[in-house]
Write a protein that holds these residues in place. Sequence first.
Motif, short mmCIF file in Angstrom:
data_model
loop_
_atom_site.label_atom_id
_atom_site.label_comp_id
_atom_site.label_asym_id
_atom_site.label_seq_id
_atom_site.Cartn_x
_atom_site.Cartn_y
_atom_site.Cartn_z
N VAL A 260 0.83 -1.21 0.00
CA VAL A 260 0.00 0.00 0.00
C VAL A 260 0.86 1.26 0.00
O VAL A 260 0.66 2.18 -0.80
CB VAL A 260 -0.96 0.02 1.20
N LEU B 234 -6.43 -0.03 -3.26
CA LEU B 234 -7.52 -0.21 -2.30
C LEU B 234 -8.79 0.36 -2.92
O LEU B 234 -8.85 1.55 -3.22
CB LEU B 234 -7.22 0.51 -0.99
N LEU C 268 -8.09 -3.23 5.32
CA LEU C 268 -7.12 -4.29 5.03
C LEU C 268 -7.65 -5.66 5.42
O LEU C 268 -7.39 -6.66 4.74
CB LEU C 268 -5.80 -4.01 5.73
#
Length: 290
Positions: A165, A176, A204
């Motif tokens: 990320v 995402l 997550l």
Amino acid sequence: MIEQTLLKCEEMIQRGSSSFYKAFAGLPSPRREAVHVIYAFCRMIDDSVDEPEESPYSIFELRSHFQNLDHAEGHFIWPALRWLFENFPQSSKDQFMLQMQGQVRDLSFTHYETMDQLESYCYLVAGTVGEMLLPVLRDDSNEEAQSAGIALGMGMQIVNIIRDVGEDLTRGRRYLPLEVMEKHGYTQQELERNVVNDRFIAVLQELKGAALDWFKEGLDNVHTYPPESGMAVELAAAFYAGILDDVAASGYDVFRRRAYVSDEAKLLMFRRTAARYPSPFGGKGAAAVH
């Protein structure tokens, strides 16, 4: 000559992914070398987009050379790929073309809105790898095995997305999905400030659940593989799932620390997996993991 070419592919997988290298180290020849070739080319495709200044080819040059593979020269990957298709004639070039299509998408499509969009991307860049490996890992082909191979690749790519990320953010990319972020009340502004809070952790964890579901689907028919191949597939999934465990252990701070699985943890996973496979295969594999 081809031995040196294949050795260079092995060196690429050793440098680029110790998890993949160790998971498939117990395969017999030529299956093992074929995995190295597939990894090496996929690594080159990925690097041509993510690190173009370090890559010997642009993604478009790679695609052009691959389309004219019989005449491609100038790099060890071309004779290696010719060896792959000669030794595994059931392999198709279609998945490699789709893989490159997915990487080209990274040049323009950088922010994902929905899980459907993300899963489409994951198929192109990783589900296709599962399909590439299938004719290398087993001698037969059926729809169920193909679906399982795709599922494993999809799960691994989602793990990569969770782990990377922060790194992807520095490249101007957000994998995402916005719909998942909004569902949990986490904003783009918080993401850009590298905020780790309960809302981010929930995002997550939702992706983690998706990855584990893909792994479960991918391993449903692992018993139908040749033993060495089945064990390699199980190990690869276990090593990638271990990355998720490390992300959780670090409090889901994927901005300041890159998650990984230690060699000790990999060895433990190997022993647990090998215990389910008959000797003498387990002993042979143990040497490879060390």
